[in-house]
Design a protein around this motif. Structure first.
Motif, PDB file in Angstrom:
ATOM      1  N   THR A   1       0.838  -1.193   0.000  1.00 44.86           N
ATOM      2  CA  THR A   1       0.000   0.000   0.000  1.00 44.86           C
ATOM      3  C   THR A   1       0.872   1.242   0.000  1.00 44.86           C
ATOM      4  O   THR A   1       2.019   1.225   0.443  1.00 44.86           O
ATOM      5  N   LEU A   2       0.314   2.317  -0.495  1.00 47.81           N
ATOM      6  CA  LEU A   2       0.934   3.627  -0.456  1.00 47.81           C
ATOM      7  C   LEU A   2      -0.125   4.592   0.031  1.00 47.81           C
ATOM      8  O   LEU A   2      -1.156   4.754  -0.617  1.00 47.81           O
ATOM      9  N   TRP A   3       0.085   5.180   1.182  1.00 45.00           N
ATOM     10  CA  TRP A   3      -0.883   6.001   1.897  1.00 45.00           C
ATOM     11  C   TRP A   3      -2.131   5.175   2.199  1.00 45.00           C
ATOM     12  O   TRP A   3      -2.058   4.248   2.974  1.00 45.00           O
ATOM     13  N   LEU A   4      -3.256   5.468   1.577  1.00 41.12           N
ATOM     14  CA  LEU A   4      -4.498   4.745   1.878  1.00 41.12           C
ATOM     15  C   LEU A   4      -4.938   3.814   0.758  1.00 41.12           C
ATOM     16  O   LEU A   4      -5.998   3.202   0.846  1.00 41.12           O
ATOM     17  N   TRP A   5      -4.155   3.702  -0.307  1.00 37.25           N
ATOM     18  CA  TRP A   5      -4.550   2.902  -1.450  1.00 37.25           C
ATOM     19  C   TRP A   5      -3.558   1.777  -1.698  1.00 37.25           C
ATOM     20  O   TRP A   5      -2.384   1.874  -1.352  1.00 37.25           O
ATOM     21  N   GLN A   6      -4.031   0.721  -2.352  1.00 40.34           N
ATOM     22  CA  GLN A   6      -3.120  -0.311  -2.822  1.00 40.34           C
ATOM     23  C   GLN A   6      -2.428   0.215  -4.070  1.00 40.34           C
ATOM     24  O   GLN A   6      -2.924   1.122  -4.741  1.00 40.34           O
TER      25      GLN A   6
ATOM     26  N   MET B   1     -13.455  13.170 -14.696  1.00 36.04           N
ATOM     27  CA  MET B   1     -12.833  13.605 -13.447  1.00 36.04           C
ATOM     28  C   MET B   1     -13.676  13.162 -12.249  1.00 36.04           C
ATOM     29  O   MET B   1     -13.144  12.727 -11.230  1.00 36.04           O
ATOM     30  N   VAL B   2     -14.980  13.250 -12.382  1.00 31.98           N
ATOM     31  CA  VAL B   2     -15.883  12.825 -11.306  1.00 31.98           C
ATOM     32  C   VAL B   2     -15.778  11.314 -11.098  1.00 31.98           C
ATOM     33  O   VAL B   2     -15.757  10.826  -9.959  1.00 31.98           O
ATOM     34  N   LEU B   3     -15.699  10.555 -12.179  1.00 31.09           N
ATOM     35  CA  LEU B   3     -15.584   9.098 -12.077  1.00 31.09           C
ATOM     36  C   LEU B   3     -14.269   8.682 -11.420  1.00 31.09           C
ATOM     37  O   LEU B   3     -14.253   7.764 -10.592  1.00 31.09           O
ATOM     38  N   VAL B   4     -13.186   9.360 -11.751  1.00 28.50           N
ATOM     39  CA  VAL B   4     -11.894   9.054 -11.131  1.00 28.50           C
ATOM     40  C   VAL B   4     -11.924   9.403  -9.649  1.00 28.50           C
ATOM     41  O   VAL B   4     -11.420   8.636  -8.805  1.00 28.50           O
ATOM     42  N   ALA B   5     -12.529  10.528  -9.298  1.00 30.06           N
ATOM     43  CA  ALA B   5     -12.628  10.910  -7.884  1.00 30.06           C
ATOM     44  C   ALA B   5     -13.490   9.911  -7.113  1.00 30.06           C
ATOM     45  O   ALA B   5     -13.164   9.553  -5.973  1.00 30.06           O
ATOM     46  N   ALA B   6     -14.570   9.442  -7.716  1.00 27.72           N
ATOM     47  CA  ALA B   6     -15.420   8.444  -7.053  1.00 27.72           C
ATOM     48  C   ALA B   6     -14.663   7.133  -6.863  1.00 27.72           C
ATOM     49  O   ALA B   6     -14.745   6.513  -5.793  1.00 27.72           O
ATOM     50  N   TYR B   7     -13.913   6.711  -7.879  1.00 24.95           N
ATOM     51  CA  TYR B   7     -13.120   5.489  -7.745  1.00 24.95           C
ATOM     52  C   TYR B   7     -12.051   5.647  -6.669  1.00 24.95           C
ATOM     53  O   TYR B   7     -11.811   4.718  -5.884  1.00 24.95           O
ATOM     54  N   ALA B   8     -11.413   6.825  -6.627  1.00 30.71           N
ATOM     55  CA  ALA B   8     -10.377   7.060  -5.623  1.00 30.71           C
ATOM     56  C   ALA B   8     -10.966   7.003  -4.218  1.00 30.71           C
ATOM     57  O   ALA B   8     -10.359   6.454  -3.305  1.00 30.71           O
ATOM     58  N   PHE B   9     -12.168   7.543  -4.033  1.00 34.26           N
ATOM     59  CA  PHE B   9     -12.800   7.498  -2.714  1.00 34.26           C
ATOM     60  C   PHE B   9     -13.206   6.078  -2.344  1.00 34.26           C
ATOM     61  O   PHE B   9     -12.997   5.639  -1.213  1.00 34.26           O
ATOM     62  N   LEU B  10     -13.800   5.347  -3.290  1.00 31.51           N
ATOM     63  CA  LEU B  10     -14.289   4.003  -2.993  1.00 31.51           C
ATOM     64  C   LEU B  10     -13.165   2.986  -2.805  1.00 31.51           C
ATOM     65  O   LEU B  10     -13.379   1.933  -2.220  1.00 31.51           O
TER      66      LEU B  10
ATOM     67  N   LEU C   1      -9.999  -3.197   4.796  1.00 32.15           N
ATOM     68  CA  LEU C   1     -11.379  -3.070   4.326  1.00 32.15           C
ATOM     69  C   LEU C   1     -11.501  -1.767   3.547  1.00 32.15           C
ATOM     70  O   LEU C   1     -11.149  -0.703   4.052  1.00 32.15           O
ATOM     71  N   SER C   2     -11.991  -1.857   2.315  1.00 33.75           N
ATOM     72  CA  SER C   2     -12.142  -0.647   1.519  1.00 33.75           C
ATOM     73  C   SER C   2     -13.508  -0.016   1.782  1.00 33.75           C
ATOM     74  O   SER C   2     -14.401  -0.635   2.358  1.00 33.75           O
ATOM     75  N   VAL C   3     -13.653   1.210   1.332  1.00 31.77           N
ATOM     76  CA  VAL C   3     -14.925   1.911   1.498  1.00 31.77           C
ATOM     77  C   VAL C   3     -16.014   1.181   0.720  1.00 31.77           C
ATOM     78  O   VAL C   3     -17.144   1.043   1.194  1.00 31.77           O
ATOM     79  N   LEU C   4     -15.688   0.668  -0.457  1.00 36.39           N
ATOM     80  CA  LEU C   4     -16.670  -0.074  -1.248  1.00 36.39           C
ATOM     81  C   LEU C   4     -17.102  -1.356  -0.542  1.00 36.39           C
ATOM     82  O   LEU C   4     -18.287  -1.696  -0.541  1.00 36.39           O
ATOM     83  N   ASP C   5     -16.169  -2.066   0.080  1.00 36.27           N
ATOM     84  CA  ASP C   5     -16.519  -3.261   0.855  1.00 36.27           C
ATOM     85  C   ASP C   5     -17.455  -2.902   2.003  1.00 36.27           C
ATOM     86  O   ASP C   5     -18.442  -3.592   2.258  1.00 36.27           O
ATOM     87  N   PHE C   6     -17.134  -1.816   2.710  1.00 35.52           N
ATOM     88  CA  PHE C   6     -17.970  -1.387   3.824  1.00 35.52           C
ATOM     89  C   PHE C   6     -19.375  -1.031   3.360  1.00 35.52           C
ATOM     90  O   PHE C   6     -20.369  -1.434   3.979  1.00 35.52           O
TER      91      PHE C   6
END
Length: 87
Positions: free
Chosen positions: A13-18, A45-54, A61-66
């Protein structure tokens, strides 16, 4: 800063992402910036930001899993309650 576990069984991982997610976010961000500057499209840009958040991972545990666990618990799986008379 790279955080890699001692037992080498978990993903890097790097920071909060794999690292795989960071690569996808970086490539998507590049494409989104090109789409914004050349075509005036803001949706990538919105889709990339949503993917980055999820794809943020905390404690394995990722946000999407939760969110999928929350939807499963409250909407898709039946909850059963058994009421008893107080003794």
């Amino acid at each position: 800063m790279y955080i890699y576990p001692d037992n080498l069984n978990a993903k890097a991982t790097l920071w909060l992402w794999q690292l795989r997610d960071l690569a996808v976010i970086g490539i998507g961000l590049l494409i989104a910036v090109l789409a914004l500057t050349q075509l005036g499209l803001f949706l990538p840009m919105v889709l990339v930001a949503a993917y980055a958040f999820l794809s943020i991972h905390l404690d394995g545990l990722s946000v999407l899993d939760f969110l999928s666990f929350v939807v499963s618990f409250y909407m898709t799986e039946q909850q059963t309650f058994e009421w008893e008379k107080p003794v």
